[in-house]
Design a protein around this motif. Structure first.
Motif, short mmCIF file in Angstrom:
data_model
loop_
_atom_site.label_atom_id
_atom_site.label_comp_id
_atom_site.label_asym_id
_atom_site.label_seq_id
_atom_site.Cartn_x
_atom_site.Cartn_y
_atom_site.Cartn_z
N GLU A 100 28.86 26.85 30.25
CA GLU A 100 28.45 26.13 31.46
C GLU A 100 29.61 25.28 32.01
OE1 GLU A 100 25.29 22.67 32.80
OE2 GLU A 100 24.79 23.94 31.09
N LEU A 101 30.31 24.57 31.14
CA LEU A 101 31.43 23.74 31.57
C LEU A 101 32.54 24.59 32.19
CD1 LEU A 101 31.62 21.34 28.48
CD2 LEU A 101 30.88 20.72 30.81
N LEU A 102 32.85 25.71 31.55
CA LEU A 102 33.91 26.58 32.08
C LEU A 102 33.47 27.27 33.37
CD1 LEU A 102 35.45 28.12 28.84
CD2 LEU A 102 36.39 26.34 30.33
N THR A 103 32.21 27.63 33.47
CA THR A 103 31.71 28.25 34.69
C THR A 103 31.76 27.24 35.84
OG1 THR A 103 30.32 29.78 33.44
CG2 THR A 103 29.76 29.45 35.76
N ASP A 104 31.40 26.00 35.57
CA ASP A 104 31.47 24.96 36.60
C ASP A 104 32.92 24.74 37.04
OD1 ASP A 104 28.73 24.66 36.48
OD2 ASP A 104 28.79 22.78 35.35
N ALA A 105 33.84 24.71 36.09
CA ALA A 105 35.26 24.54 36.41
C ALA A 105 35.76 25.72 37.24
CB ALA A 105 36.08 24.40 35.12
N TYR A 106 35.35 26.92 36.87
CA TYR A 106 35.70 28.13 37.61
C TYR A 106 35.20 28.02 39.05
CZ TYR A 106 35.22 33.06 39.02
OH TYR A 106 35.27 34.26 39.70
N ARG A 107 33.96 27.57 39.23
CA ARG A 107 33.39 27.42 40.58
C ARG A 107 34.21 26.48 41.45
NH1 ARG A 107 27.96 29.17 41.01
NH2 ARG A 107 26.99 29.61 39.00
N LEU A 108 34.83 25.47 40.84
CA LEU A 108 35.65 24.53 41.59
C LEU A 108 36.96 25.15 42.10
CD1 LEU A 108 35.21 21.37 39.33
CD2 LEU A 108 34.22 21.73 41.61
N GLN A 109 37.42 26.21 41.47
CA GLN A 109 38.70 26.81 41.81
C GLN A 109 38.60 28.19 42.48
OE1 GLN A 109 40.61 24.37 41.88
NE2 GLN A 109 42.21 24.78 40.37
N ALA A 110 37.55 28.91 42.22
CA ALA A 110 37.44 30.29 42.71
C ALA A 110 37.08 30.35 44.19
CB ALA A 110 36.38 31.04 41.89
N PRO A 111 37.51 31.41 44.87
CA PRO A 111 37.09 31.62 46.25
C PRO A 111 35.56 31.79 46.32
CG PRO A 111 38.88 33.11 45.66
CD PRO A 111 38.42 32.45 44.40
N ARG A 112 34.98 31.41 47.45
CA ARG A 112 33.52 31.49 47.61
C ARG A 112 32.96 32.89 47.32
NH1 ARG A 112 34.61 27.94 51.99
NH2 ARG A 112 34.73 29.67 53.43
N ARG A 113 33.70 33.91 47.70
CA ARG A 113 33.23 35.28 47.48
C ARG A 113 33.03 35.55 45.98
NH1 ARG A 113 35.26 39.88 45.99
NH2 ARG A 113 37.44 39.23 46.04
N LEU A 114 33.96 35.07 45.17
CA LEU A 114 33.83 35.28 43.72
C LEU A 114 32.73 34.40 43.14
CD1 LEU A 114 37.57 35.55 42.61
CD2 LEU A 114 35.94 37.39 43.10
N VAL A 115 32.61 33.18 43.62
CA VAL A 115 31.54 32.29 43.15
C VAL A 115 30.19 32.91 43.46
CG1 VAL A 115 30.46 30.03 43.47
CG2 VAL A 115 32.95 30.20 43.29
N ALA A 116 30.05 33.55 44.61
CA ALA A 116 28.79 34.18 44.99
C ALA A 116 28.39 35.28 44.01
CB ALA A 116 28.90 34.74 46.41
N GLN A 117 29.37 35.91 43.39
CA GLN A 117 29.07 36.97 42.41
C GLN A 117 28.42 36.43 41.15
OE1 GLN A 117 32.40 39.59 41.59
NE2 GLN A 117 33.10 39.46 43.70
N LEU A 118 28.55 35.14 40.91
CA LEU A 118 27.95 34.54 39.72
C LEU A 118 26.45 34.41 39.87
CD1 LEU A 118 30.48 31.65 39.01
CD2 LEU A 118 30.28 33.82 37.81
N GLY A 119 25.96 34.33 41.09
CA GLY A 119 24.53 34.11 41.31
C GLY A 119 24.18 32.68 40.96
N GLY A 120 22.87 32.41 41.00
CA GLY A 120 22.35 31.09 40.64
C GLY A 120 23.08 30.01 41.30
#
Length: 120
Positions: A100-120
């Motif tokens: 969860e911590l790494l996914t949240d950190a990823y969300r802060l850096q990744a482009p919106r298109r990639l974040v959207a692929q995570l769902g939720g």
């Protein structure tokens, strides 16, 4: 669990994130499209700690450290930028929490298109 197995588990979490990379040897750089969102650190500058430093949302660093100062800490160099770190060498690692911590950190850096692929 050996440091190598811990490193492998961290790398496996990163591999689940779209276009995320995990590079390095003793220390690993966790990035998405050349934007770093974390580091696996093994005895960084001789501190004896095995842990993961990660980009944190504003206010999260202080909240984590205050919640459990035995596990969470302010990492050298990156702490001034609001990053937090979690020790993986004390007690049992909560792998779901680390994910969860790494996914949240990823969300802060990744482009919106990639974040959207995570769902939720």
């Amino acid at each position: 669990m050996s440091d190598n197995r811990v490193r492998e588990r961290v790398a496996a979490i990163v591999a689940e994130l779209p276009e995320a990379t995990c590079t390095g040897d003793q220390h690993l750089t966790l990035a998405v499209r050349k934007k770093t969102f974390g580091y696996f650190l093994d005895d960084h500058h001789g501190d004896g700690i095995v842990g993961v430093a990660f980009k944190a949302a504003p206010g999260e660093q202080q909240a984590l450290v205050e919640s459990d100062p035995a596990r969470f800490y302010v990492p050298a160099y990156l702490g001034a930028k609001g990053w937090a770190a979690v020790r993986l060498d004390v007690g049992e690692v909560d792998w779901a929490e680390l994910r969860e911590l790494l996914t949240d950190a990823y969300r802060l850096q990744a482009p919106r298109r990639l974040v959207a692929q995570l769902g939720g």
